[in-house]
Scaffold this motif. Sequence first.
Motif, short mmCIF file in Angstrom:
data_model
loop_
_atom_site.label_atom_id
_atom_site.label_comp_id
_atom_site.label_asym_id
_atom_site.label_seq_id
_atom_site.Cartn_x
_atom_site.Cartn_y
_atom_site.Cartn_z
N GLY A 22 27.05 23.24 48.45
CA GLY A 22 26.40 22.22 48.44
C GLY A 22 27.25 20.86 48.04
N TYR A 23 26.70 20.07 48.65
CA TYR A 23 27.45 18.52 48.60
C TYR A 23 28.80 18.45 48.89
N VAL A 24 29.28 19.62 49.51
CA VAL A 24 30.68 19.75 50.06
C VAL A 24 30.86 19.78 51.48
N SER A 25 30.00 20.85 51.87
CA SER A 25 30.22 21.08 53.32
C SER A 25 29.12 20.28 54.20
N ALA A 45 21.02 23.23 51.72
CA ALA A 45 20.05 23.50 50.72
C ALA A 45 20.05 22.17 49.59
N THR A 46 21.14 21.44 49.88
CA THR A 46 21.18 19.98 49.07
C THR A 46 20.63 18.91 49.93
N MET A 47 20.15 19.03 51.09
CA MET A 47 19.76 18.07 52.01
C MET A 47 18.49 18.16 52.45
N SER A 48 17.68 16.88 52.50
CA SER A 48 16.47 16.90 53.08
C SER A 48 16.44 17.30 54.44
N THR A 49 15.27 17.43 55.13
CA THR A 49 15.33 17.88 56.52
C THR A 49 15.77 16.47 57.57
#
Length: 353
Positions: A22-25, A45-49
């Motif tokens: 999350g926030y890295v890849s 997982a840490t992104m919106s669609t």
Amino acid sequence: MIRTRLTSLLGISAPIVQAGMGYVSGAGLAAATSRAGGLGVIASATMSTDELRSAIKAVKERTAAPFAVNLRADAADAAERAELIIAEQVPVASFALAPRPELISRLRGAGVITIASVGARRHAEKVAGWGIDAVIATGAEGGGHTGAVPTSLLIPQVVDAVDIPVIAAGGFFDGRGLAAALSYGAAGIAMGTRFLLTSDSPVADAVKQVYLASDVTGTVVTTRVDGVPHRVLRTPLVQRLNQAGRLTGLVRSARNAAAFHGLSGLSWAELIRQGRAMRRGNDLTWAQVLMAANTPMLLRAAMVDGRPDLGLMSSGQVTGLIDDLPSCAELITRITADAEQILTRLGTLPHPD
């Protein structure tokens, strides 16, 4: 290059997978990995669609090589994200948690290769029975959510249990590790911390330096972040979390839940649905579900805002063996070349008379 069942399945030239973090890849790291011959992975997982759609487009603009999108199988919108993967013709979908059989079937029916992460033999057997194409088996040395079985014991178990490619994870960083994984019967390796510590990683240099300064005892497994065992760097923040009383922890978690609600764009109803899904999948109490809101906000503080003093840093024990920041291309070339030399040398060892 080393050819295995994994390289044949995915159409890649090196049996190396970059873990979804999350926030890295994001698009940059995924594209750099895929360009170098491995399998780059977008952590969604840490992104919106909308952010995921943009990241997929960005990877495609940078490389024609295969790449993957990693999904949280327990997310309320997992089916919607799977449809986005199909519509955007993403070659591979991987899962942070065991996906439902119907989700595997839908993706595979559309020509998407599926990979599930497992931490135990029985988990591998279950998803293999549901038709998954490959599994990433992560040993206790790995960063983030982790189990109790060491990689050296887990990989032989899983390899013997399923007849699909097994990707070994947890403690890998060089050619010796790749050669060892192949000797166990794995078809390749997956690495998270090692890819985080590359020049292509978006993580701030100040945060990378904290990782590089750590030794093999510099991580700790705690349940005080999101209610389940989570391996992270041993920092003053983690020490405070471990020492905090229940009330203090819940207050902090509620505050982070509200902040994540605002950043993610998810409604409270959607967050509650995700919480219920987590309870079903992990047998968590409601207090632990609330604690899970810590994870995205604390990860963001370190990985996006560059504040190692305020953020959470998931890490494998392998961080204590890493001392440089190569590009993804340099890293993959080095690992595969070293593994080839090791395997060649072992194959030509003299036999005693």
